[in-house]
Design a protein around this motif. Structure first.
Motif, mmCIF file in Angstrom:
data_model
loop_
_atom_site.group_PDB
_atom_site.id
_atom_site.type_symbol
_atom_site.label_atom_id
_atom_site.label_comp_id
_atom_site.label_asym_id
_atom_site.label_seq_id
_atom_site.Cartn_x
_atom_site.Cartn_y
_atom_site.Cartn_z
ATOM 1 N N GLY A 35 40.728 37.439 47.047
ATOM 2 C CA GLY A 35 41.260 37.502 45.707
ATOM 3 C C GLY A 35 42.150 38.966 44.817
ATOM 4 O O GLY A 35 42.924 38.561 46.395
ATOM 5 N N LEU A 36 42.490 37.897 43.899
ATOM 6 C CA LEU A 36 43.264 38.890 43.021
ATOM 7 C C LEU A 36 42.733 39.771 42.332
ATOM 8 O O LEU A 36 41.616 39.679 41.699
ATOM 9 N N PHE A 37 42.849 41.508 42.743
ATOM 10 C CA PHE A 37 42.406 42.251 42.417
ATOM 11 C C PHE A 37 43.541 42.835 41.225
ATOM 12 O O PHE A 37 44.315 43.183 41.360
ATOM 13 N N ILE A 38 43.074 43.687 40.204
ATOM 14 C CA ILE A 38 43.475 43.784 38.998
ATOM 15 C C ILE A 38 42.906 45.285 38.234
ATOM 16 O O ILE A 38 41.867 45.603 38.201
ATOM 17 N N SER A 39 43.594 46.166 38.150
ATOM 18 C CA SER A 39 43.728 47.566 37.804
ATOM 19 C C SER A 39 44.993 47.328 36.382
ATOM 20 O O SER A 39 45.609 47.382 36.516
ATOM 21 N N LYS A 40 44.300 48.178 35.610
ATOM 22 C CA LYS A 40 44.646 48.896 34.189
ATOM 23 C C LYS A 40 44.526 50.243 33.533
ATOM 24 O O LYS A 40 45.194 50.408 32.956
ATOM 25 N N ASP A 41 44.476 51.134 34.956
ATOM 26 C CA ASP A 41 44.083 52.902 35.154
ATOM 27 C C ASP A 41 44.941 53.073 35.912
ATOM 28 O O ASP A 41 44.416 53.980 36.938
ATOM 29 N N PHE A 42 45.807 52.866 36.937
ATOM 30 C CA PHE A 42 46.994 53.284 38.012
ATOM 31 C C PHE A 42 45.900 53.182 38.587
ATOM 32 O O PHE A 42 46.203 53.788 39.339
ATOM 33 N N GLY A 43 45.017 52.194 38.906
ATOM 34 C CA GLY A 43 44.666 52.316 40.467
ATOM 35 C C GLY A 43 43.248 52.942 40.721
ATOM 36 O O GLY A 43 43.055 52.706 41.567
ATOM 37 N N GLU A 44 42.736 53.313 39.386
ATOM 38 C CA GLU A 44 41.605 54.325 39.640
ATOM 39 C C GLU A 44 39.819 53.174 39.483
ATOM 40 O O GLU A 44 38.996 53.050 40.064
ATOM 41 N N LYS A 45 40.256 51.909 38.982
ATOM 42 C CA LYS A 45 39.043 50.792 38.895
ATOM 43 C C LYS A 45 39.878 49.481 39.010
ATOM 44 O O LYS A 45 40.668 48.984 38.016
ATOM 45 N N PHE A 46 39.184 48.598 39.550
ATOM 46 C CA PHE A 46 40.313 47.408 39.634
ATOM 47 C C PHE A 46 38.284 46.313 39.756
ATOM 48 O O PHE A 46 37.603 46.753 39.831
ATOM 49 N N SER A 47 39.037 45.032 38.742
ATOM 50 C CA SER A 47 38.400 44.232 39.153
ATOM 51 C C SER A 47 38.963 42.973 39.131
ATOM 52 O O SER A 47 40.120 42.494 39.858
ATOM 53 N N LEU A 48 37.450 41.975 39.991
ATOM 54 C CA LEU A 48 38.307 40.223 40.334
ATOM 55 C C LEU A 48 38.837 39.302 39.379
ATOM 56 O O LEU A 48 38.126 39.483 38.466
ATOM 57 N N PHE A 49 40.289 39.602 39.531
ATOM 58 C CA PHE A 49 40.687 38.260 38.474
ATOM 59 C C PHE A 49 40.323 37.091 38.309
ATOM 60 O O PHE A 49 40.050 35.993 37.928
ATOM 61 N N ASN A 50 39.743 36.597 40.262
ATOM 62 C CA ASN A 50 39.942 35.248 40.423
ATOM 63 C C ASN A 50 39.551 35.598 42.446
ATOM 64 O O ASN A 50 39.780 36.414 42.987
ATOM 65 N N LYS A 51 39.070 34.598 42.992
ATOM 66 C CA LYS A 51 38.433 35.045 44.098
ATOM 67 C C LYS A 51 39.284 33.321 44.855
ATOM 68 O O LYS A 51 38.702 33.029 45.952
ATOM 69 N N ALA A 52 40.944 33.629 44.725
ATOM 70 C CA ALA A 52 41.538 32.525 45.606
ATOM 71 C C ALA A 52 41.586 33.390 46.785
ATOM 72 O O ALA A 52 41.287 34.252 47.216
ATOM 73 N N LYS A 53 41.138 32.989 48.042
ATOM 74 C CA LYS A 53 41.685 33.485 49.173
ATOM 75 C C LYS A 53 42.584 32.869 49.971
ATOM 76 O O LYS A 53 43.145 32.198 50.135
ATOM 77 N N MET A 54 42.834 33.763 51.004
ATOM 78 C CA MET A 54 43.822 34.381 51.564
ATOM 79 C C MET A 54 45.375 34.551 51.154
ATOM 80 O O MET A 54 45.717 33.511 51.024
ATOM 81 N N VAL A 55 45.179 35.345 50.042
ATOM 82 C CA VAL A 55 46.416 35.656 49.090
ATOM 83 C C VAL A 55 47.702 36.295 50.174
ATOM 84 O O VAL A 55 46.954 36.997 50.400
ATOM 85 N N THR A 56 48.347 35.191 49.717
ATOM 86 C CA THR A 56 49.669 35.681 51.313
ATOM 87 C C THR A 56 50.678 36.352 50.069
ATOM 88 O O THR A 56 51.580 37.604 50.741
#
Length: 307
Positions: A198-219
């Motif tokens: 899936g897509l992982f997003i951080s809003k603090d320069f990569g200190e902490k990530f959260s899963l934005f969605n569970k899309a498989k095999m994002v290229t």
């Protein structure tokens, strides 16, 4: 720090800085294409604010505009990790054969469409393929898998174009496979990672990530001001999806009407018109839409540029 596997090889970085720049080639321009077959595509984007799409290849830069394809008549460097920004582009890679530049180029920045570049960091030390840059912020993110005395393993970012680097913790990033890094165009602190989970997003320069969605095999994923586009390959089906940060709804983009579209390797969005974007596949097919996928123009097939 867990080991992270890249789709296309290891990212290597050594933080050795330099502050020199090349002299602009005054005869440099884009002109009639002489080599119309592309074997290696390393990135694409709307450099210097567009309106042309520029692609980075093993044999230098090409651009596509109202007059079709043109290629750079010199400075045919093998640009890797190519990232378009409003001022020009960041890149790495190798100098063209016979050049006096050191190999590899390290981290470089061009503001004159490739006629010259500033040597920001790593000059003559390292070639790295994976980086992200904010289109207007110029924030740079890199992922290092090979520890050195100057840069340990993991995610690092620079807010001053490579002069200094800070390490990110990557807390709560849980995938082992990363396709690419995507930086927000204006928010220096925001970065997205495409992964097989899936897509992982951080809003603090990569200190902490959260899963934005569970899309498989994002290229591939790319960010716009309000969201972005991502491509994925699941159950042998290629998909291209538009998403927004403030909504759970996603819009699947209609892909070119072809019997089988290969997995998407790159996406570039026009910064002045976000209904216009280009995609490139792993076998070097390139397509352009100006109406969010309702109609597509074929710019290249298997690396053969359209006339």
């Amino acid at each position: 720090m867990k080991k992270i596997k890249m789709y296309a090889g290891l990212l290597l970085l050594i933080a050795i800085l330099s502050a020199c720049s090349t002299t602009a080639n005054k005869s440099y321009t884009f002109e009639e294409v002489k080599n119309s077959k592309i074997n290696h595509l390393h990135g694409m984007g709307y450099i210097n604010g567009g309106p042309e799409i520029v692609i980075s290849t093993h044999d230098g830069l090409y651009e596509y505009g109202n007059d079709g394809w043109k290629e750079a008549n010199s400075e045919k460097h093998d640009y890797m990790g190519f990232q378009a920004i409003r001022e020009g582009f960041f890149s790495s890679g190798h100098p063209e054969p016979g050049s006096n530049y050191k190999n590899p180029l390290g981290l470089v920045k061009s503001t004159d469409r490739g006629a010259s570049f500033d040597q920001l960091a790593f000059y003559g030390e390292i070639d790295f393929h994976y980086l992200a840059a904010g289109y207007d912020s110029n924030a740079i993110y890199v992922l290092n898998e090979t520890p050195t005395k100057d840069m340990p393993t993991g995610l690092h970012y620079s807010a001053d174009e490579g002069s200094t680097w800070k390490e990110s913790s990557m807390n709560e990033f849980s995938s082992e496979y990363i396709s690419n890094l995507a930086a927000h165009p204006t928010r220096k602190e925001m970065i997205t990672l495409g992964s097989k989970d899936g897509l992982f997003i951080s809003k603090d320069f990569g200190e902490k990530f959260s899963l934005f969605n569970k899309a498989k095999m994002v290229t591939y994923v790319t960010l716009t001001e309000a969201g972005g586009l991502y491509a994925n390959f699941e159950d042998e089906i290629v998909k291209l999806t538009l998403f927004a940060f403030d909504s759970d709804q996603e819009i699947e983009i209609q892909l070119p009407k072809k019997q089988q579209i290969e997995p998407i390797a790159f996406i570039a969005v026009n910064p002045e018109n976000q209904k216009e974007f280009a995609i490139a596949t792993y076998n070097n097919d390139i397509y352009l839409t100006k109406d969010e996928g309702l109609n597509w123009e074929t710019l290249a097939e298997s690396g053969k540029l359209a006339k």
